[in-house]
Design a protein around this motif. Structure first.
Motif, mmCIF file in Angstrom:
data_model
loop_
_atom_site.group_PDB
_atom_site.id
_atom_site.type_symbol
_atom_site.label_atom_id
_atom_site.label_comp_id
_atom_site.label_asym_id
_atom_site.label_seq_id
_atom_site.Cartn_x
_atom_site.Cartn_y
_atom_site.Cartn_z
ATOM 1 N N ILE A 162 -45.934 62.614 29.445
ATOM 2 C CA ILE A 162 -46.424 63.896 28.954
ATOM 3 C C ILE A 162 -45.277 64.631 28.282
ATOM 4 O O ILE A 162 -44.201 64.802 28.863
ATOM 5 C CB ILE A 162 -47.048 64.749 30.078
ATOM 6 C CG1 ILE A 162 -48.299 64.045 30.635
ATOM 7 C CG2 ILE A 162 -47.419 66.134 29.557
ATOM 8 C CD1 ILE A 162 -49.111 64.876 31.609
ATOM 9 N N VAL A 163 -45.515 65.044 27.036
ATOM 10 C CA VAL A 163 -44.533 65.827 26.279
ATOM 11 C C VAL A 163 -45.177 67.161 25.917
ATOM 12 O O VAL A 163 -46.372 67.360 26.069
ATOM 13 C CB VAL A 163 -44.070 65.077 25.014
ATOM 14 C CG1 VAL A 163 -43.369 63.790 25.377
ATOM 15 C CG2 VAL A 163 -45.246 64.797 24.072
ATOM 16 N N ARG A 168 -40.982 61.295 38.109
ATOM 17 C CA ARG A 168 -42.279 60.628 38.088
ATOM 18 C C ARG A 168 -43.175 61.295 39.138
ATOM 19 O O ARG A 168 -42.731 61.598 40.229
ATOM 20 C CB ARG A 168 -42.151 59.134 38.411
ATOM 21 C CG ARG A 168 -41.727 58.290 37.234
ATOM 22 C CD ARG A 168 -41.810 56.801 37.565
ATOM 23 N NE ARG A 168 -41.657 55.979 36.386
ATOM 24 C CZ ARG A 168 -40.502 55.619 35.863
ATOM 25 N NH1 ARG A 168 -39.375 56.006 36.435
ATOM 26 N NH2 ARG A 168 -40.454 54.872 34.769
ATOM 27 N N TYR A 169 -44.411 61.481 38.763
ATOM 28 C CA TYR A 169 -45.386 62.091 39.668
ATOM 29 C C TYR A 169 -46.458 61.053 39.989
ATOM 30 O O TYR A 169 -47.121 60.549 39.085
ATOM 31 C CB TYR A 169 -46.032 63.320 39.021
ATOM 32 C CG TYR A 169 -45.055 64.414 38.685
ATOM 33 C CD1 TYR A 169 -44.850 65.486 39.547
ATOM 34 C CD2 TYR A 169 -44.325 64.382 37.490
ATOM 35 C CE1 TYR A 169 -43.948 66.495 39.237
ATOM 36 C CE2 TYR A 169 -43.418 65.380 37.169
ATOM 37 C CZ TYR A 169 -43.235 66.435 38.041
ATOM 38 O OH TYR A 169 -42.351 67.433 37.734
ATOM 39 N N PHE A 199 -51.900 66.822 36.902
ATOM 40 C CA PHE A 199 -52.275 65.793 35.934
ATOM 41 C C PHE A 199 -52.268 64.408 36.583
ATOM 42 O O PHE A 199 -53.149 63.588 36.308
ATOM 43 C CB PHE A 199 -51.345 65.823 34.722
ATOM 44 C CG PHE A 199 -51.832 66.705 33.619
ATOM 45 C CD1 PHE A 199 -52.771 66.253 32.700
ATOM 46 C CD2 PHE A 199 -51.368 68.005 33.494
ATOM 47 C CE1 PHE A 199 -53.237 67.067 31.677
ATOM 48 C CE2 PHE A 199 -51.830 68.837 32.479
ATOM 49 C CZ PHE A 199 -52.764 68.367 31.571
ATOM 50 N N ALA A 200 -51.280 64.129 37.419
ATOM 51 C CA ALA A 200 -51.241 62.829 38.101
ATOM 52 C C ALA A 200 -52.496 62.634 38.947
ATOM 53 O O ALA A 200 -53.089 61.551 38.957
ATOM 54 C CB ALA A 200 -49.986 62.728 38.967
ATOM 55 N N PRO A 211 -49.871 57.538 37.299
ATOM 56 C CA PRO A 211 -48.521 58.083 37.408
ATOM 57 C C PRO A 211 -48.151 58.840 36.135
ATOM 58 O O PRO A 211 -48.449 58.391 35.027
ATOM 59 C CB PRO A 211 -47.648 56.837 37.580
ATOM 60 C CG PRO A 211 -48.584 55.761 38.042
ATOM 61 C CD PRO A 211 -49.887 56.063 37.393
ATOM 62 N N ILE A 212 -47.515 59.986 36.292
ATOM 63 C CA ILE A 212 -47.091 60.816 35.160
ATOM 64 C C ILE A 212 -45.570 60.771 35.066
ATOM 65 O O ILE A 212 -44.870 60.895 36.077
ATOM 66 C CB ILE A 212 -47.552 62.271 35.341
ATOM 67 C CG1 ILE A 212 -49.078 62.352 35.370
ATOM 68 C CG2 ILE A 212 -46.975 63.164 34.248
ATOM 69 C CD1 ILE A 212 -49.768 61.919 34.099
ATOM 70 N N VAL A 213 -45.071 60.613 33.841
ATOM 71 C CA VAL A 213 -43.634 60.587 33.601
ATOM 72 C C VAL A 213 -43.243 61.807 32.779
ATOM 73 O O VAL A 213 -43.879 62.120 31.769
ATOM 74 C CB VAL A 213 -43.212 59.303 32.858
ATOM 75 C CG1 VAL A 213 -41.740 59.374 32.473
ATOM 76 C CG2 VAL A 213 -43.470 58.087 33.729
ATOM 77 N N LYS A 214 -42.196 62.493 33.222
ATOM 78 C CA LYS A 214 -41.639 63.618 32.482
ATOM 79 C C LYS A 214 -40.203 63.279 32.138
ATOM 80 O O LYS A 214 -39.413 62.921 33.007
ATOM 81 C CB LYS A 214 -41.711 64.881 33.338
ATOM 82 C CG LYS A 214 -41.451 66.181 32.574
ATOM 83 C CD LYS A 214 -39.998 66.567 32.654
ATOM 84 C CE LYS A 214 -39.767 67.946 32.016
ATOM 85 N NZ LYS A 214 -38.337 68.196 31.786
#
Length: 363
Positions: free
Chosen positions: A272-273, A334-335, A286-287, A293-296
């Motif tokens: 996600i940007v 990471r979420y 969001f996760a 899995p969400i990566v920031k």
């Protein structure tokens, strides 16, 4: 075509139709041209040949000379004119790249340098984009398709028109005291909203929010759909409304994700940007709502700027390819989806959100 039919005197004066960045390039270099990513939004671009389609131009009753030359996005189109150098103070030998449309610059800057990459852009509007070597063509649901900045790749996306804009509306309307507190103390109002939202519960105690405050995209039942809070009772709090807004934006994007997955399954981590990625609370939402899995990373809302800069680096020969973009993305967190919460959203809340959307489509 609208100008031809409604403003014929102005239309008669047109030499060529160019985009905003192409106009800037023209003023810098004196050269009229565009790139494939911008041309792909012209309505007469063939996504297979990466050229204008003569049959489309004839069918529109237009002259082919209206459309500018198409160059590679990282092509050097020239150097500064004497006037441009004088006005800007830049070296006359400064090279100018063809550049790309904002969506495609973001796709490149988000690490979309090969087929299979996917990301969510969470800004004023929001979209989920898939990078692939084939465009997603669906004439019923009409996902957006742009030529990528890298020849042979495409950016296909599903979107919502109001994401951060809707959340900003919640801040400006329901949290004016937090804005005042920000002015006095420097504590960001959105950070305070995160803390309030965290005091509510998944599902926001029954409040559901549809964020369509700017009308509907191809996801919604009507382009005239309006947003709404639903399920309000006297016992609800501002914290419930804030959390419902954050959930509603994520749920609307989950609908977009489900549509995208009907074309190409998303099984990897979701990057996600955009400005919304700065909120750890929202990223966990969001996760759970995406059930992925969400990566920031450190790039946040600078993905489009990074994509544009990468064009210049490769176009001037400082980079041989776009691989360094991956190295510039440093994962900050990471979420992981919380399974019980993710299933609650998927089985209980998402169906309610879809039902509300259908009702609002005919309201």
């Amino acid at each position: 075509m609208w100008y031809r039919n409604h403003e014929p005197e102005m239309f008669a004066k047109i030499h060529q139709v160019i985009g905003t960045k192409d106009y800037c390039n023209y003023r810098f270099t004196g050269r009229l041209c565009t790139d494939a990513s911008y041309a792909s939004g012209s309505g007469v671009f063939n996504l297979h040949t990466w050229q204008y389609e003569a049959d489309y131009i004839r069918a529109a009753g237009l002259d082919a000379s209206l459309f500018p030359e198409i160059l590679s996005s990282d092509a050097v189109i020239g150097t500064l004119t004497e006037e441009a150098a004088r006005e800007t103070g830049l070296n006359p030998a400064t090279k100018v790249m063809a550049g790309g449309v904002d969506n495609s610059c973001m796709a490149l800057g988000a690490g979309g340098i090969r087929a299979g990459e996917v990301y969510t852009s969470l800004g004023s509007s929001a979209w989920i984009a898939l990078i692939d070597d084939k465009p997603i063509l669906d004439f019923q649901r009409k996902p957006y398709v742009f030529a990528h900045l890298i020849p042979g790749l495409y950016t296909s996306a599903t979107c919502i028109f109001s994401a951060g804009n809707s959340y900003r509306w919640v801040r400006d309307t329901l949290c004016m005291d937090l804005l005042q507190h920000e002015k006095e103390t420097g504590v960001n109002a959105y950070v305070q909203m995160d803390k309030l939202a965290a005091t509510s519960v998944p599902g926001s105690n029954g409040v559901c929010f549809n964020p369509s405050l700017a009308g509907g995209s191809m996801l919604e039942p009507s382009p005239f759909i309006c947003g709404a809070f639903a399920g309000l009772q006297l016992g609800h709090t501002r914290a419930d409304l804030i959390r419902a807004a954050m959930e509603g934006i994520a749920l609307n994007l989950r609908v977009a994700l489900d549509l995208l997955q009907s074309y190409s399954p998303v099984t990897r981590d979701m990057l996600i940007v955009g400005g919304g990625a700065k909120s750890p609370f929202w990223m966990q939402l969001f996760a759970d709502i995406y059930h992925l899995p969400i990566v920031k990373t450190n790039i946040d809302q600078e993905a489009a700027s990074l994509g544009a800069a990468a064009l210049a680096l490769k176009g001037t020969g400082l980079w041989s390819d776009y691989q360094p973009i991956s190295q510039l993305h440093q994962v900050e967190r990471r979420y992981q989806p919380q399974e019980e919460t993710a299933l609650f959203y998927q089985e209980k809340i998402l169906p309610r959100f879809r039902q509300l959307t259908q009702l609002l489509g005919v309201f």
